[in-house]
Design a protein around this motif. Structure first.
Motif, PDB file in Angstrom:
ATOM      1  N   SER A  35      47.262  37.700  29.971  1.00  0.00           N
ATOM      2  CA  SER A  35      48.127  38.825  29.629  1.00  0.00           C
ATOM      3  C   SER A  35      47.597  40.058  30.357  1.00  0.00           C
ATOM      4  CB  SER A  35      48.130  39.077  28.118  1.00  0.00           C
ATOM      5  OG  SER A  35      46.854  39.543  27.694  1.00  0.00           O
ATOM      6  N   PHE A  36      48.406  41.109  30.388  1.00  0.00           N
ATOM      7  CA  PHE A  36      47.976  42.327  31.078  1.00  0.00           C
ATOM      8  C   PHE A  36      46.755  42.933  30.400  1.00  0.00           C
ATOM      9  CE2 PHE A  36      48.302  46.965  31.917  1.00  0.00           C
ATOM     10  CZ  PHE A  36      48.129  46.914  33.294  1.00  0.00           C
ATOM     11  N   LEU A  37      46.749  42.926  29.069  1.00  0.00           N
ATOM     12  CA  LEU A  37      45.622  43.496  28.335  1.00  0.00           C
ATOM     13  C   LEU A  37      44.342  42.700  28.585  1.00  0.00           C
ATOM     14  CD1 LEU A  37      44.637  45.638  26.354  1.00  0.00           C
ATOM     15  CD2 LEU A  37      45.273  44.097  24.472  1.00  0.00           C
ATOM     16  N   SER A  38      44.449  41.363  28.556  1.00  0.00           N
ATOM     17  CA  SER A  38      43.255  40.546  28.800  1.00  0.00           C
ATOM     18  C   SER A  38      42.790  40.677  30.248  1.00  0.00           C
ATOM     19  CB  SER A  38      43.521  39.079  28.451  1.00  0.00           C
ATOM     20  OG  SER A  38      44.536  38.532  29.269  1.00  0.00           O
ATOM     21  N   PHE A  39      43.730  40.931  31.172  1.00  0.00           N
ATOM     22  CA  PHE A  39      43.360  41.181  32.566  1.00  0.00           C
ATOM     23  C   PHE A  39      42.530  42.459  32.681  1.00  0.00           C
ATOM     24  CE2 PHE A  39      44.482  43.664  36.380  1.00  0.00           C
ATOM     25  CZ  PHE A  39      43.887  42.874  37.351  1.00  0.00           C
ATOM     26  N   LEU A  40      42.948  43.504  31.983  1.00  0.00           N
ATOM     27  CA  LEU A  40      42.214  44.772  32.038  1.00  0.00           C
ATOM     28  C   LEU A  40      40.808  44.627  31.462  1.00  0.00           C
ATOM     29  CD1 LEU A  40      44.992  47.321  30.979  1.00  0.00           C
ATOM     30  CD2 LEU A  40      44.156  46.837  33.291  1.00  0.00           C
ATOM     31  N   LYS A  41      40.655  43.747  30.467  1.00  0.00           N
ATOM     32  CA  LYS A  41      39.371  43.602  29.783  1.00  0.00           C
ATOM     33  C   LYS A  41      38.456  42.546  30.409  1.00  0.00           C
ATOM     34  CE  LYS A  41      40.981  44.961  25.156  1.00  0.00           C
ATOM     35  NZ  LYS A  41      41.141  44.498  23.745  1.00  0.00           N
ATOM     36  N   THR A  42      39.004  41.647  31.221  1.00  0.00           N
ATOM     37  CA  THR A  42      38.228  40.505  31.694  1.00  0.00           C
ATOM     38  C   THR A  42      37.006  40.908  32.521  1.00  0.00           C
ATOM     39  OG1 THR A  42      38.331  38.386  32.851  1.00  0.00           O
ATOM     40  CG2 THR A  42      39.566  40.194  33.828  1.00  0.00           C
ATOM     41  N   LYS A  43      35.955  40.101  32.384  1.00  0.00           N
ATOM     42  CA  LYS A  43      34.759  40.278  33.207  1.00  0.00           C
ATOM     43  C   LYS A  43      34.780  39.370  34.435  1.00  0.00           C
ATOM     44  CE  LYS A  43      31.850  41.657  29.299  1.00  0.00           C
ATOM     45  NZ  LYS A  43      30.636  41.342  28.496  1.00  0.00           N
ATOM     46  N   LEU A  44      35.893  38.659  34.595  1.00  0.00           N
ATOM     47  CA  LEU A  44      36.003  37.766  35.746  1.00  0.00           C
ATOM     48  C   LEU A  44      36.070  38.564  37.045  1.00  0.00           C
ATOM     49  CD1 LEU A  44      36.284  34.805  36.627  1.00  0.00           C
ATOM     50  CD2 LEU A  44      38.762  35.029  36.357  1.00  0.00           C
ATOM     51  N   PHE A  45      36.721  39.736  36.991  1.00  0.00           N
ATOM     52  CA  PHE A  45      36.866  40.575  38.177  1.00  0.00           C
ATOM     53  C   PHE A  45      36.286  41.964  37.925  1.00  0.00           C
ATOM     54  CE2 PHE A  45      40.833  37.881  38.228  1.00  0.00           C
ATOM     55  CZ  PHE A  45      40.363  36.984  39.174  1.00  0.00           C
ATOM     56  N   SER A  46      35.747  42.556  38.978  1.00  0.00           N
ATOM     57  CA  SER A  46      35.234  43.922  38.902  1.00  0.00           C
ATOM     58  C   SER A  46      36.393  44.915  38.834  1.00  0.00           C
ATOM     59  CB  SER A  46      34.378  44.221  40.136  1.00  0.00           C
ATOM     60  OG  SER A  46      35.193  44.199  41.305  1.00  0.00           O
ATOM     61  N   PHE A  47      36.072  46.160  38.516  1.00  0.00           N
ATOM     62  CA  PHE A  47      37.095  47.216  38.472  1.00  0.00           C
ATOM     63  C   PHE A  47      37.773  47.353  39.837  1.00  0.00           C
ATOM     64  CE2 PHE A  47      38.286  51.696  39.110  1.00  0.00           C
ATOM     65  CZ  PHE A  47      39.211  51.836  38.080  1.00  0.00           C
ATOM     66  N   LYS A  48      36.987  47.266  40.901  1.00  0.00           N
ATOM     67  CA  LYS A  48      37.522  47.391  42.256  1.00  0.00           C
ATOM     68  C   LYS A  48      38.550  46.292  42.545  1.00  0.00           C
ATOM     69  CE  LYS A  48      36.040  47.514  47.109  1.00  0.00           C
ATOM     70  NZ  LYS A  48      34.874  47.426  48.031  1.00  0.00           N
ATOM     71  N   THR A  49      38.237  45.071  42.124  1.00  0.00           N
ATOM     72  CA  THR A  49      39.161  43.957  42.354  1.00  0.00           C
ATOM     73  C   THR A  49      40.433  44.125  41.528  1.00  0.00           C
ATOM     74  OG1 THR A  49      37.359  42.446  42.887  1.00  0.00           O
ATOM     75  CG2 THR A  49      39.426  41.449  42.179  1.00  0.00           C
ATOM     76  N   LYS A  50      40.290  44.597  40.300  1.00  0.00           N
ATOM     77  CA  LYS A  50      41.472  44.825  39.458  1.00  0.00           C
ATOM     78  C   LYS A  50      42.408  45.851  40.100  1.00  0.00           C
ATOM     79  CE  LYS A  50      39.003  43.717  35.196  1.00  0.00           C
ATOM     80  NZ  LYS A  50      38.402  44.237  33.952  1.00  0.00           N
ATOM     81  N   ILE A  51      41.835  46.891  40.684  1.00  0.00           N
ATOM     82  CA  ILE A  51      42.648  47.903  41.374  1.00  0.00           C
ATOM     83  C   ILE A  51      43.364  47.278  42.566  1.00  0.00           C
ATOM     84  CG2 ILE A  51      42.556  50.022  42.754  1.00  0.00           C
ATOM     85  CD1 ILE A  51      42.312  50.488  39.760  1.00  0.00           C
ATOM     86  N   LYS A  52      42.639  46.432  43.316  1.00  0.00           N
ATOM     87  CA  LYS A  52      43.237  45.743  44.465  1.00  0.00           C
ATOM     88  C   LYS A  52      44.437  44.899  44.030  1.00  0.00           C
ATOM     89  CE  LYS A  52      41.006  46.197  48.501  1.00  0.00           C
ATOM     90  NZ  LYS A  52      41.685  46.358  49.813  1.00  0.00           N
ATOM     91  N   ILE A  53      44.288  44.209  42.906  1.00  0.00           N
ATOM     92  CA  ILE A  53      45.363  43.354  42.409  1.00  0.00           C
ATOM     93  C   ILE A  53      46.551  44.200  41.956  1.00  0.00           C
ATOM     94  CG2 ILE A  53      46.003  41.723  40.584  1.00  0.00           C
ATOM     95  CD1 ILE A  53      43.052  40.748  40.666  1.00  0.00           C
ATOM     96  N   LEU A  54      46.270  45.244  41.183  1.00  0.00           N
ATOM     97  CA  LEU A  54      47.339  46.079  40.638  1.00  0.00           C
ATOM     98  C   LEU A  54      48.126  46.809  41.721  1.00  0.00           C
ATOM     99  CD1 LEU A  54      45.505  47.580  37.525  1.00  0.00           C
ATOM    100  CD2 LEU A  54      47.363  45.909  37.508  1.00  0.00           C
ATOM    101  N   PHE A  55      47.452  47.125  42.836  1.00  0.00           N
ATOM    102  CA  PHE A  55      48.107  47.890  43.897  1.00  0.00           C
ATOM    103  C   PHE A  55      48.459  47.033  45.114  1.00  0.00           C
ATOM    104  CE2 PHE A  55      46.283  51.171  41.284  1.00  0.00           C
ATOM    105  CZ  PHE A  55      47.196  52.218  41.361  1.00  0.00           C
ATOM    106  N   GLU A  56      48.532  45.711  44.914  1.00  0.00           N
ATOM    107  CA  GLU A  56      48.939  44.822  46.006  1.00  0.00           C
ATOM    108  C   GLU A  56      50.307  45.220  46.547  1.00  0.00           C
ATOM    109  OE1 GLU A  56      51.048  41.498  47.899  1.00  0.00           O
ATOM    110  OE2 GLU A  56      51.560  42.426  45.974  1.00  0.00           O
ATOM    111  N   PHE A  57      51.115  45.783  45.688  1.00  0.00           N
ATOM    112  CA  PHE A  57      52.463  46.244  46.040  1.00  0.00           C
ATOM    113  C   PHE A  57      52.442  47.144  47.276  1.00  0.00           C
ATOM    114  CE2 PHE A  57      56.708  46.507  44.094  1.00  0.00           C
ATOM    115  CZ  PHE A  57      57.286  47.541  44.809  1.00  0.00           C
ATOM    116  N   PHE A  58      51.353  47.909  47.443  1.00  0.00           N
ATOM    117  CA  PHE A  58      51.278  48.897  48.526  1.00  0.00           C
ATOM    118  C   PHE A  58      50.468  48.403  49.727  1.00  0.00           C
ATOM    119  CE2 PHE A  58      51.673  51.168  44.474  1.00  0.00           C
ATOM    120  CZ  PHE A  58      52.852  51.865  44.702  1.00  0.00           C
TER     121      PHE A  58
END
Length: 446
Positions: free
Chosen positions: A101-124
């Motif tokens: 889920s989006f909430l579990s994605f934000l909380k997961t330790k599987l990816f770093s904050f930098k990677t989460k930003i990369k995923i969220l902004f793939e659109f650009f």
């Protein structure tokens, strides 16, 4: 007028093709199988205590036409327990749940904050492929980053393809994602804009009452008048728009003539069939497709307070974790009738393209490697009540960086021999659902 059709091989592709042909009104079908039973890689093992698969473990379905087929065959569909939605990846020797889920994605330790930003902004992300033929690794590294590849794509490819993302073609392994980027410039943008498939249903994981082999059994009963078992095709000739097939059964050679032939045997076996001289070299090119070896080890052990550690579908092991195993399926967590209530039943995978030599080790050595890895992952000594292995010397065809040439070669052979058709997990995806849908399209076109 019905055409006389031969189908070589009675795995899921061969049986599904015959089923749909019969459904569309063609009864002149002969399925020729070299083994004593049908099914190919689908094998269900049943005993008084355990139920498990030694090939594919479940079916992932997202197309209503596949569900329609199961209903027509009166199959009793069995869905896994709700816990099966939990999937895990090992990171730094720690078990981490894959976010769903989006909430579990934000909380997961599987990816770093930098990677989460990369995923969220793939659109650009406006990047373009550097190479004409791009690997799965390069595609996801370009669109996201290295950490995403190492902890999401690498274990997924090892667990599904027994493969290495650096050696596989994005165009053939993930054709949808490849096409979305090519058309819309972004994966996420493409998902929002692409046309909806009218047959699309919510993806679900399933099996059948007595395991996946129920599907093979039902198809075999439906086609009992059309299947010839224990018969090895030794030669296929083509003359005057007719196919002459020679097959060996009970030490006797039989000749039959057909209007069309559907080849569903895996490419590592196709070299055993003799073709007319002009096709020999092309067929040889197909036999070069790599199928890495895999060993599946299924074991059961007393829970002893550790049952909660196996609540889910399973765990995948990234290559960067430097373990011997590729992943573990939690069979008794998925289906309650897989093992006694006080035992945990799992299947462990070893080998693949990552470490093919491990799959070829003898069972005792493999078992020791596995038990050592399980102790590292779960923190206790697993003492098996039951253990068995299944070695597949040729597991899954690798859609490598030259796979477009293999596809072109298949189409060239089909053009040279009108009426000769290829069907199997070497075309349009390796999943059982893909195999069934390929078979449906071939039957329609015939």
């Amino acid at each position: 007028m019905s055409k006389n059709i031969a189908i070589i091989g009675s795995g899921i592709s061969g049986l599904s093709t015959a089923f749909f042909l019969k459904k569309f009104g063609n009864d002149k079908i002969t399925v020729i199988e070299s083994n004593k039973i049908s099914g190919g890689v689908i094998e269900t093992k049943l005993s008084s205590k355990y139920k498990f698969e030694t090939g594919p473990n479940t079916l992932s379905v997202s197309d209503s036409r596949v569900m329609d087929m199961f209903n027509e065959l009166n199959l009793k569909i069995k869905y896994p327990n709700p816990l099966a939605k939990n999937r895990f990846v090992l990171k730094n020797k720690t078990i981490i749940r894959v976010p769903d889920s989006f909430l579990s994605f934000l909380k997961t330790k599987l990816f770093s904050f930098k990677t989460k930003i990369k995923i969220l902004f793939e659109f650009f992300n406006k990047s373009k492929p550097v190479k004409k033929v791009e690997s799965v690794y390069d595609f996801f590294n370009r669109r996201f980053n290295k950490e995403f590849v190492e902890y999401a794509i690498n274990p997924f490819i090892a667990g599904t393809y027994s493969g290495n993302p650096k050696n596989l073609s994005i165009k053939h392994v993930f054709p949808l994602l490849f096409n979305l980027e090519e058309k819309y410039g972004s994966i996420f943008k493409g998902f929002f804009k692409k046309n909806k498939n009218k047959y699309k249903i919510k993806r679900t994981i399933l099996s059948f009452d007595n395991g996946l082999y129920d599907l093979i059994s039902s198809l075999s009963i439906e086609l009992k008048e059309n299947i010839i078992l224990n018969s090895r095709v030794i030669k296929i000739g083509f003359e005057k728009n007719k196919f002459n097939i020679e097959y060996l059964s009970d030490q006797k050679i039989t000749n039959m003539q057909f209007d069309k032939v559907v080849l569903t045997v895996p490419f590592h076996k196709i070299k055993d069939i003799q073709f007319d001289m002009e096709l020999t070299n092309k067929i040889k090119g197909l036999s070069e497709v790599y199928y890495p070896p895999i060993k599946m080890v299924t074991l059961s052990f007393k829970d002893n307070g550790n049952k909660e550690k196996f609540n889910g579908y399973g765990i995948l092991i990234p290559e960067i974790e430097k373990m011997n195993i590729l992943g573990v399926l939690y069979l008794s967590s998925m289906f309650n009738d897989s093992a006694p209530k006080d035992e945990t039943l799992i299947t462990v995978f070893v080998g693949g393209s990552r470490q093919p030599s491990l799959a070829k080790l003898d069972d005792k050595k493999i078992e020791k490697l596995i038990l050592d890895d399980l102790k590292v992952i779960y923190g206790f000594n697993v003492e098996p009540e039951f253990i068995t292995t299944r070695f597949w010397p040729h597991s899954i065809p690798q859609y490598d960086l030259d796979y477009s040439k293999k596809i072109d070669l298949m189409r060239s052979i089909e053009t040279d021999c009108p009426g000769l058709l290829f069907n199997g997990n070497f075309i349009n995806g390796i999943s059982l659902e893909n195999n069934i849908l390929n078979s449906l399209e071939i039957a329609k076109n015939i």
